[in-house]
Design a protein around this motif. Structure first.
Motif, PDB file in Angstrom:
ATOM      1  N   ARG A 191       0.840  -1.195   0.000  1.00 36.15           N
ATOM      2  CA  ARG A 191       0.000   0.000   0.000  1.00 36.15           C
ATOM      3  C   ARG A 191       0.880   1.252   0.000  1.00 36.15           C
ATOM      4  O   ARG A 191       1.910   1.296   0.675  1.00 36.15           O
ATOM      5  CB  ARG A 191      -0.946  -0.010   1.210  1.00 36.15           C
ATOM      6  N   ALA A 192       0.467   2.249  -0.742  1.00 32.50           N
ATOM      7  CA  ALA A 192       1.302   3.427  -0.968  1.00 32.50           C
ATOM      8  C   ALA A 192       1.369   4.315   0.268  1.00 32.50           C
ATOM      9  O   ALA A 192       0.346   4.783   0.769  1.00 32.50           O
ATOM     10  CB  ALA A 192       0.767   4.233  -2.155  1.00 32.50           C
ATOM     11  N   ARG A 193       2.600   4.542   0.731  1.00 28.54           N
ATOM     12  CA  ARG A 193       2.824   5.536   1.783  1.00 28.54           C
ATOM     13  C   ARG A 193       2.697   6.943   1.191  1.00 28.54           C
ATOM     14  O   ARG A 193       2.187   7.859   1.818  1.00 28.54           O
ATOM     15  CB  ARG A 193       4.223   5.385   2.369  1.00 28.54           C
ATOM     16  N   GLY A 248       1.620  15.667  -0.244  1.00 33.13           N
ATOM     17  CA  GLY A 248       2.097  14.985   0.942  1.00 33.13           C
ATOM     18  C   GLY A 248       2.854  15.875   1.891  1.00 33.13           C
ATOM     19  O   GLY A 248       3.052  17.063   1.645  1.00 33.13           O
ATOM     20  N   SER A 249       3.296  15.291   2.982  1.00 33.65           N
ATOM     21  CA  SER A 249       4.084  15.993   3.990  1.00 33.65           C
ATOM     22  C   SER A 249       5.527  15.543   3.873  1.00 33.65           C
ATOM     23  O   SER A 249       5.871  14.411   4.220  1.00 33.65           O
ATOM     24  CB  SER A 249       3.543  15.696   5.390  1.00 33.65           C
ATOM     25  N   GLU A 293      -1.523  12.990   2.719  1.00 31.64           N
ATOM     26  CA  GLU A 293      -0.893  12.239   3.807  1.00 31.64           C
ATOM     27  C   GLU A 293      -1.915  11.505   4.664  1.00 31.64           C
ATOM     28  O   GLU A 293      -1.600  10.457   5.255  1.00 31.64           O
ATOM     29  CB  GLU A 293      -0.039  13.158   4.678  1.00 31.64           C
ATOM     30  N   SER A 294      -3.145  11.999   4.752  1.00 30.83           N
ATOM     31  CA  SER A 294      -4.171  11.320   5.543  1.00 30.83           C
ATOM     32  C   SER A 294      -4.593   9.989   4.925  1.00 30.83           C
ATOM     33  O   SER A 294      -5.243   9.171   5.590  1.00 30.83           O
ATOM     34  CB  SER A 294      -5.403  12.225   5.698  1.00 30.83           C
ATOM     35  N   LEU A 295      -4.228   9.752   3.659  1.00 34.38           N
ATOM     36  CA  LEU A 295      -4.600   8.523   2.967  1.00 34.38           C
ATOM     37  C   LEU A 295      -3.421   7.567   2.804  1.00 34.38           C
ATOM     38  O   LEU A 295      -3.509   6.597   2.043  1.00 34.38           O
ATOM     39  CB  LEU A 295      -5.189   8.859   1.596  1.00 34.38           C
ATOM     40  N   ALA A 296      -2.325   7.836   3.510  1.00 35.38           N
ATOM     41  CA  ALA A 296      -1.148   6.973   3.425  1.00 35.38           C
ATOM     42  C   ALA A 296      -1.489   5.557   3.871  1.00 35.38           C
ATOM     43  O   ALA A 296      -2.244   5.341   4.823  1.00 35.38           O
ATOM     44  CB  ALA A 296      -0.017   7.544   4.279  1.00 35.38           C
ATOM     45  N   CYS A 297      -0.953   4.582   3.135  1.00 35.54           N
ATOM     46  CA  CYS A 297      -1.058   3.151   3.468  1.00 35.54           C
ATOM     47  C   CYS A 297      -2.500   2.633   3.416  1.00 35.54           C
ATOM     48  O   CYS A 297      -2.855   1.708   4.153  1.00 35.54           O
ATOM     49  CB  CYS A 297      -0.433   2.866   4.838  1.00 35.54           C
ATOM     50  N   THR A 329     -13.386   5.977  -1.959  1.00 38.77           N
ATOM     51  CA  THR A 329     -12.814   7.138  -1.269  1.00 38.77           C
ATOM     52  C   THR A 329     -12.324   8.161  -2.279  1.00 38.77           C
ATOM     53  O   THR A 329     -11.718   7.803  -3.294  1.00 38.77           O
ATOM     54  CB  THR A 329     -11.629   6.695  -0.392  1.00 38.77           C
ATOM     55  N   ILE A 330     -12.557   9.430  -2.000  1.00 32.61           N
ATOM     56  CA  ILE A 330     -12.048  10.523  -2.829  1.00 32.61           C
ATOM     57  C   ILE A 330     -10.555  10.713  -2.558  1.00 32.61           C
ATOM     58  O   ILE A 330     -10.124  10.781  -1.404  1.00 32.61           O
ATOM     59  CB  ILE A 330     -12.794  11.843  -2.526  1.00 32.61           C
ATOM     60  N   LEU A 331      -9.759  10.798  -3.623  1.00 36.08           N
ATOM     61  CA  LEU A 331      -8.340  11.147  -3.477  1.00 36.08           C
ATOM     62  C   LEU A 331      -8.177  12.659  -3.392  1.00 36.08           C
ATOM     63  O   LEU A 331      -7.574  13.176  -2.459  1.00 36.08           O
ATOM     64  CB  LEU A 331      -7.529  10.597  -4.655  1.00 36.08           C
TER      65      LEU A 331
END
Length: 286
Positions: A49-51, A71-72, A164-168, A237-239
């Protein structure tokens, strides 16, 4: 005159082992990246899963810049630093850089041109567009309208930038990274490589990156849920999203296999906010 869009979140990887280190960590083929070229890449966890998803620029032989559009950089740099061990690599946040929309250039796709205080390159979109990542001494006035138009072009191009809230949360295939050449099948081991290979050769991917159109004036936020029907079960989920003229918005979303037609899709918590499926992006670029 370039339009300043946003602060550029950049992780810098430099040192004698920079390229080998990035090649071992990222799912894109970093060894194939020539100096003054760029490619889309991602860093996966052990479950595939993508970080994070980024544009990787090789600005010098032993210097890489990973620009994270959503991202952060501080979080990614700190997490990446834990894997350096004995490698001759320094991982840091590149400070003071801004993203600016530039005039379209004659740069070949995939190439990077040096510019004052930074670099410029082209990105895919509905029309030719060029971006400049540069360090500015003076504070920049951000152009909110230009940034929204830029986001819309990213949506149209199907670029699965990850907040960043959608990482992994999503596999490489769910984001369509294989479609973009950002998930290599033959470069050797990297975190998540077995999952990427298994989904490619054996199938089983149940989620897909899609482009949807909404009819409400306020675009959804990254992480907002898409429902199968108004008040129904979650479908995806919306990206990220961007306003489009004259009304409504376009968004990239990751949806399950529940209904490839998109019939009845709604945004959670927004009564009457229906969605129309425009394109299944991992079936090919629009």
């Amino acid at each position: 005159m370039p339009k300043s869009l946003a602060k550029a979140e950049i992780v810098e990887i430099r040192g004698e082992d920079a390229v080998a280190f990035a090649h071992a960590q990222f799912c894109n083929d970093v060894l194939a990246l020539s100096e003054l070229n760029w490619q889309i890449g991602a860093w996966l966890d052990a479950q595939g899963r993508a970080r994070c998803v980024f544009v990787l620029l090789r600005v010098e032989a032993n210097r890489l810049l990973a620009w994270l559009p959503m991202g952060s950089a501080a979080t990614v740099a700190a997490d990446l630093q834990r894997f350096v061990l004995r490698a001759k690599v320094k991982v840091s946040v590149a400070q003071g850089f801004h993203l600016a929309e530039d005039e379209p250039t004659q740069i070949e796709n995939g190439q990077v041109a040096e510019s004052p205080e930074g670099w410029r390159f082209n990105l895919p979109g509905p029309a030719p567009r060029s971006v400049r990542v540069a360090r500015h001494v003076e504070p920049q006035t951000l152009d909110a309208g230009a940034l929204e138009a830029w986001r819309l072009a990213n949506v149209m191009a199907g670029l699965p930038w990850l907040h960043e809230s959608l990482a992994c949360q999503f596999t490489a295939q769910a984001l369509g990274l294989d479609r973009l050449g950002a998930a290599s099948l033959d470069k050797g081991c990297y975190p998540g490589q077995e999952i990427v290979a298994r989904l490619h050769f054996r199938g089983g991917n149940k989620r897909h990156c899609v482009r949807v159109k909404g009819d409400c004036d306020t675009p959804p936020q990254p992480g907002d849920s898409v429902l199968e029907t108004e008040g129904g079960a979650q479908a995806g989920t919306i990206l990220y999203a961007a306003s489009c003229q004259p009304t409504g918005f376009l968004a990239l979303a990751v949806l399950s296999n529940t209904d490839q037609t998109g019939a009845g899709l709604h945004l959670e918590g927004k009564p009457g906010a229906s969605l129309t499926l425009q394109s299944l992006l991992d079936a090919g670029l629009p």
